[in-house]
Design a protein around this motif. Structure first.
Motif, PDB file in Angstrom:
ATOM      1  N   GLU A 162       0.827  -1.213   0.000  1.00  0.00           N
ATOM      2  CA  GLU A 162       0.000   0.000   0.000  1.00  0.00           C
ATOM      3  C   GLU A 162       0.856   1.256   0.000  1.00  0.00           C
ATOM      4  N   LYS A 163       1.864   1.218   0.818  1.00  0.00           N
ATOM      5  CA  LYS A 163       2.751   2.367   0.975  1.00  0.00           C
ATOM      6  C   LYS A 163       3.449   2.692  -0.345  1.00  0.00           C
ATOM      7  N   LYS A 164       3.911   1.634  -0.996  1.00  0.00           N
ATOM      8  CA  LYS A 164       4.601   1.793  -2.270  1.00  0.00           C
ATOM      9  C   LYS A 164       3.673   2.404  -3.304  1.00  0.00           C
ATOM     10  N   ILE A 165       2.457   1.889  -3.358  1.00  0.00           N
ATOM     11  CA  ILE A 165       1.469   2.382  -4.328  1.00  0.00           C
ATOM     12  C   ILE A 165       1.193   3.862  -4.047  1.00  0.00           C
ATOM     13  N   ARG A 166       1.047   4.175  -2.789  1.00  0.00           N
ATOM     14  CA  ARG A 166       0.745   5.553  -2.400  1.00  0.00           C
ATOM     15  C   ARG A 166       1.878   6.504  -2.794  1.00  0.00           C
ATOM     16  N   GLN A 167       3.097   6.051  -2.536  1.00  0.00           N
ATOM     17  CA  GLN A 167       4.254   6.897  -2.829  1.00  0.00           C
ATOM     18  C   GLN A 167       4.471   7.013  -4.332  1.00  0.00           C
ATOM     19  N   GLY A 168       4.250   5.879  -5.028  1.00  0.00           N
ATOM     20  CA  GLY A 168       4.469   5.858  -6.471  1.00  0.00           C
ATOM     21  C   GLY A 168       3.455   6.710  -7.218  1.00  0.00           C
ATOM     22  N   GLY A 169       2.284   6.859  -6.645  1.00  0.00           N
ATOM     23  CA  GLY A 169       1.208   7.586  -7.305  1.00  0.00           C
ATOM     24  C   GLY A 169       1.335   9.087  -7.222  1.00  0.00           C
ATOM     25  N   GLN A 170       2.218   9.555  -6.384  1.00  0.00           N
ATOM     26  CA  GLN A 170       2.324  11.002  -6.217  1.00  0.00           C
ATOM     27  C   GLN A 170       3.490  11.612  -6.978  1.00  0.00           C
TER      28      GLN A 170
END
Ligand SMILES: [Zn+2]
Length: 64
Positions: free
Chosen positions: A56-64
């Motif tokens: 989740e964290k990776k997805i969140r960071q990658g999306g920004q």
């Protein structure tokens, strides 16, 4: 087989299998994961030591 809570690989002969009333099986690598799911009812996405959290964290960071 992987732990349903933290996502770690469970080696044969270890871990806990929990069978629900409906007959679905849940596997845990340790008591810690069992307690977090059944007793504390924590969401794995909110617990920092699970693979789900890191995903989740990776997805969140990658999306920004
Ligand atoms: Zn686990």
């Amino acid at each position: 087989m992987k732990c349903d809570f933290c996502g770690k690989e469970i080696s044969k002969g270890t871990g806990i299998t929990f069978v629900r009333k409906e007959g679905t099986m849940t596997h845990f690598c340790s008591r810690k994961c069992e307690q977090n799911t059944l007793k504390l009812k924590r969401k794995k996405r909110r617990v920092p030591w699970t693979q789900e959290y890191h995903k989740e964290k990776k997805i969140r960071q990658g999306g920004q």
